[in-house]
Design a protein around this motif. Structure first.
Motif, PDB file in Angstrom:
ATOM      1  N   ARG A 205      -2.633  22.721  20.026  1.00 38.37           N
ATOM      2  CA  ARG A 205      -1.284  22.372  19.584  1.00 38.37           C
ATOM      3  C   ARG A 205      -0.240  22.662  20.665  1.00 38.37           C
ATOM      4  N   LEU A 206      -0.558  23.576  21.581  1.00 31.33           N
ATOM      5  CA  LEU A 206       0.371  23.866  22.673  1.00 31.33           C
ATOM      6  C   LEU A 206       0.673  22.595  23.466  1.00 31.33           C
ATOM      7  N   PHE A 207      -0.329  21.728  23.605  1.00 30.39           N
ATOM      8  CA  PHE A 207      -0.158  20.492  24.358  1.00 30.39           C
ATOM      9  C   PHE A 207       0.492  19.407  23.502  1.00 30.39           C
ATOM     10  N   ALA A 208       0.247  19.450  22.207  1.00 27.10           N
ATOM     11  CA  ALA A 208       0.867  18.473  21.310  1.00 27.10           C
ATOM     12  C   ALA A 208       2.383  18.622  21.283  1.00 27.10           C
ATOM     13  N   MET A 209       2.883  19.826  21.539  1.00 29.24           N
ATOM     14  CA  MET A 209       4.328  20.061  21.525  1.00 29.24           C
ATOM     15  C   MET A 209       5.005  19.632  22.830  1.00 29.24           C
ATOM     16  N   GLN A 210       4.215  19.318  23.861  1.00 26.04           N
ATOM     17  CA  GLN A 210       4.806  18.918  25.134  1.00 26.04           C
ATOM     18  C   GLN A 210       5.317  17.484  25.084  1.00 26.04           C
ATOM     19  N   THR A 211       6.359  17.228  25.839  1.00 25.33           N
ATOM     20  CA  THR A 211       6.827  15.860  26.028  1.00 25.33           C
ATOM     21  C   THR A 211       6.158  15.260  27.259  1.00 25.33           C
ATOM     22  N   ASP A 212       6.234  13.938  27.383  1.00 29.32           N
ATOM     23  CA  ASP A 212       5.611  13.246  28.505  1.00 29.32           C
ATOM     24  C   ASP A 212       6.133  13.773  29.833  1.00 29.32           C
ATOM     25  N   GLN A 213       5.276  13.687  30.829  1.00 33.77           N
ATOM     26  CA  GLN A 213       5.571  14.072  32.214  1.00 33.77           C
ATOM     27  C   GLN A 213       5.440  15.567  32.466  1.00 33.77           C
ATOM     28  N   HIS A 214       5.281  16.360  31.438  1.00 36.46           N
ATOM     29  CA  HIS A 214       5.059  17.787  31.666  1.00 36.46           C
ATOM     30  C   HIS A 214       3.584  18.029  31.966  1.00 36.46           C
ATOM     31  N   TRP A 215       3.321  19.144  32.650  1.00 39.93           N
ATOM     32  CA  TRP A 215       1.990  19.388  33.193  1.00 39.93           C
ATOM     33  C   TRP A 215       1.081  20.123  32.210  1.00 39.93           C
ATOM     34  N   ALA A 216      -0.201  19.734  32.221  1.00 39.29           N
ATOM     35  CA  ALA A 216      -1.250  20.450  31.508  1.00 39.29           C
ATOM     36  C   ALA A 216      -2.277  20.923  32.529  1.00 39.29           C
ATOM     37  N   VAL A 217      -2.647  22.192  32.447  1.00 38.10           N
ATOM     38  CA  VAL A 217      -3.675  22.776  33.314  1.00 38.10           C
ATOM     39  C   VAL A 217      -4.813  23.208  32.405  1.00 38.10           C
ATOM     40  N   VAL A 218      -5.983  22.584  32.564  1.00 34.34           N
ATOM     41  CA  VAL A 218      -7.089  22.782  31.627  1.00 34.34           C
ATOM     42  C   VAL A 218      -8.341  23.158  32.403  1.00 34.34           C
ATOM     43  N   ALA A 219      -8.809  24.387  32.227  1.00 34.98           N
ATOM     44  CA  ALA A 219      -9.965  24.876  32.987  1.00 34.98           C
ATOM     45  C   ALA A 219     -11.274  24.727  32.233  1.00 34.98           C
ATOM     46  N   VAL A 220     -11.242  24.280  30.985  1.00 38.64           N
ATOM     47  CA  VAL A 220     -12.476  24.205  30.193  1.00 38.64           C
ATOM     48  C   VAL A 220     -13.375  23.088  30.703  1.00 38.64           C
ATOM     49  N   ASP A 221     -14.685  23.275  30.527  1.00 36.80           N
ATOM     50  CA  ASP A 221     -15.658  22.273  30.944  1.00 36.80           C
ATOM     51  C   ASP A 221     -15.902  21.217  29.875  1.00 36.80           C
ATOM     52  N   ASP A 222     -15.587  21.525  28.641  1.00 36.04           N
ATOM     53  CA  ASP A 222     -15.879  20.633  27.520  1.00 36.04           C
ATOM     54  C   ASP A 222     -15.058  19.350  27.638  1.00 36.04           C
ATOM     55  N   THR A 223     -15.713  18.245  27.889  1.00 37.26           N
ATOM     56  CA  THR A 223     -14.987  16.978  28.086  1.00 37.26           C
ATOM     57  C   THR A 223     -14.338  16.490  26.794  1.00 37.26           C
ATOM     58  N   THR A 224     -14.911  16.861  25.652  1.00 38.50           N
ATOM     59  CA  THR A 224     -14.294  16.463  24.383  1.00 38.50           C
ATOM     60  C   THR A 224     -12.925  17.110  24.234  1.00 38.50           C
ATOM     61  N   ILE A 225     -12.841  18.398  24.568  1.00 38.13           N
ATOM     62  CA  ILE A 225     -11.558  19.098  24.499  1.00 38.13           C
ATOM     63  C   ILE A 225     -10.595  18.523  25.524  1.00 38.13           C
ATOM     64  N   ARG A 226     -11.092  18.259  26.723  1.00 36.68           N
ATOM     65  CA  ARG A 226     -10.231  17.660  27.754  1.00 36.68           C
ATOM     66  C   ARG A 226      -9.666  16.320  27.281  1.00 36.68           C
ATOM     67  N   ASP A 227     -10.522  15.501  26.688  1.00 36.56           N
ATOM     68  CA  ASP A 227     -10.068  14.183  26.235  1.00 36.56           C
ATOM     69  C   ASP A 227      -9.001  14.310  25.159  1.00 36.56           C
ATOM     70  N   LYS A 228      -9.192  15.263  24.255  1.00 40.63           N
ATOM     71  CA  LYS A 228      -8.202  15.461  23.196  1.00 40.63           C
ATOM     72  C   LYS A 228      -6.858  15.888  23.789  1.00 40.63           C
ATOM     73  N   ILE A 229      -6.914  16.785  24.773  1.00 37.04           N
ATOM     74  CA  ILE A 229      -5.677  17.247  25.394  1.00 37.04           C
ATOM     75  C   ILE A 229      -5.007  16.112  26.153  1.00 37.04           C
ATOM     76  N   PHE A 230      -5.812  15.289  26.821  1.00 33.46           N
ATOM     77  CA  PHE A 230      -5.234  14.164  27.553  1.00 33.46           C
ATOM     78  C   PHE A 230      -4.535  13.209  26.589  1.00 33.46           C
TER      79      PHE A 230
END
Length: 430
Positions: A205-230
């Motif tokens: 949810r931390l990423f859901a609250m961001q507006t466009d153009q703001h940065w996300a730094v994601v160190a997890v290997d799980d591609t499913t989680i990465r895709d959701k955050i993207f």
């Protein structure tokens, strides 16, 4: 302290008067709000700031309030006041949400929000230290240091660095981080969430609250989680992730004695991406790494005596947090145990070859001794004092006596800090 005209004239219920609750009540009162507060402890109520109305919120009509502000430790899934607030259609928020609502009235600034199961505190403190070393006005808060509302507003160009637990994110609706960081997600706090997926969703949810153009730094290997955050953070070029096949290792990590181990390699990687997003140049970044002192109870080098290193990693309250400490030292006398969060040590198993002997304590002592006996010499010592004495007697030059309990502390100590302080005192007395 941080105040806002947006709070003036509103009536807030503040449930819990520990550090964050007291800071919240003071900031709201200074902003011109009406505050009604409650804490089950009489002494906590006595410490409430002047002007606070004290009333038992467990019995009060909650519909009279604009918001219910609760401590992050309050279990929203089972505490009666949470359901009563929902029934009364009163929002439940925390002090981080109040900070988010105050931001439009603060001098122009940026916010870095850092979450993850493990490593949040170190990464938060590291980024804060690098920014400070680089001359950037900065404060850290959230789940570390002073409550954010108790801190003075930063001047223009400042950066607030916030450690955010899932509990705090659950109580936050509108925190738009300029840079949001997810270090890792492993099973934890499942007494608060119906499933691991629900726990992970809270972090994201931390990423859901961001507006466009703001940065996300994601160190997890799980591609499913990465895709959701993207999907949540879809500003072009806004996502920092390790390159395909990249190992998160900083080539010169050995130069930084307070940042040893693979977990700190990940923390350095995340800090590097955050600082790059904020425009910190490489020289300033590396100077910050070299001068970072580390945090108490997190791979803290307490003492070296007769060629034996003593390390306090009391903050490692689950096996996933302990595993990197086992990986960081080649010859370990391992003290572990306490109140177990799990009945296995699978995350630690890849590093058992680094352990010369183990010494278990607390409620989990017998269980962990049985789990470890096939792999290494182990003694169930029951208490931290006994374990340290045995470990020190067995150690040889080049060994590391490591307190990394893989357990909560509440069977024998008030918290992990008290456990780590006791270890430090015992080591000092050797």
């Amino acid at each position: 302290m941080i105040t806002a005209k947006a709070f003036a004239g509103k009536h807030y219920a503040v449930y819990g008067l520990a550090r964050s609750g007291l800071a919240t009540a003071e900031a709201l009162l200074a902003s011109g709000a009406h505050v009604t507060a409650w804490d089950a402890k009489e002494q906590a109520r006595a410490n409430a700031p002047a002007g606070t109305e004290i009333a038992n919120l467990d019995e009060a009509d909650l519909s009279q309030f604009d918001s219910l502000v609760v401590t992050p430790g309050l279990p929203l899934n089972r505490h009666p006041i949470a359901q009563r607030a929902r029934d009364a259609a009163v929002e439940i928020i925390g002090d981080i949400e109040l900070f988010a609502r105050a931001r439009p009235e603060l001098p122009p600034h940026k916010v870095v929000g850092i979450t993850g199961t493990n490593g949040k505190s170190t990464t938060t403190a590291l980024i804060h230290h690098i920014l400070k070393t680089a001359g950037v006005p900065t404060e850290m808060g959230g789940n570390i240091g002073l409550p954010i509302l108790a801190q003075d507003p930063l001047p223009e160009g400042g950066v607030y660095v916030l450690e955010l637990s899932s509990y705090q994110i659950d109580l936050t609706q509108s925190l738009d981080c300029d840079v949001a960081v997810l270090l890792n997600i492993t099973p934890d706090h499942l007494d608060r969430y119906e499933s691991f997926e629900a726990y992970a969703a809270s972090k994201m949810r931390l990423f859901a609250m961001q507006t466009d153009q703001h940065w996300a730094v994601v160190a997890v290997d799980d591609t499913t989680i990465r895709d959701k955050i993207f999907d949540l953070n879809d500003g072009p070029g806004a996502l920092h992730i390790p390159n395909e096949g990249e190992s998160i290792v900083f080539a010169d990590q050995d130069e930084f004695p307070s940042l040893q181990g693979p977990h700190n390699a990940q923390n350095i990687w995340a800090a590097e991406r955050v600082c790059g997003s904020l425009g910190i140049d490489r020289d300033a970044f590396e100077k910050g790494l070299r001068t970072y002192p580390g945090l108490p109870h997190r791979m803290e080098r307490v003492r070296e005596k007769d060629g034996v290193l003593f390390v306090n990693d009391s903050k490692a309250t689950n096996p996933t947090a302990t595993a990197p400490a086992l990986a960081a030292f080649p010859s370990i006398r391992w003290i572990l145990g306490g109140r177990a969060k799990t009945d296995e040590l699978d995350e630690c198993a890849p590093h058992f070859a680094h352990v010369r002997s183990a010494y278990t304590i607390g409620e989990a002592g017998e269980l962990f001794a049985k789990l470890l006996a096939p792999h290494m010499p182990v003694s169930n010592c029951e208490t931290l004092e006994n374990a340290l004495n045995h470990a020190a007697e067995d150690s040889q030059p080049g060994d590391t006596v490591l307190l990394s309990p893989a357990c909560a502390s509440f069977d024998q100590f008030k918290d992990f800090e008290q456990r780590g302080d006791r270890f430090r005192d015992l080591v000092g007395a050797l």
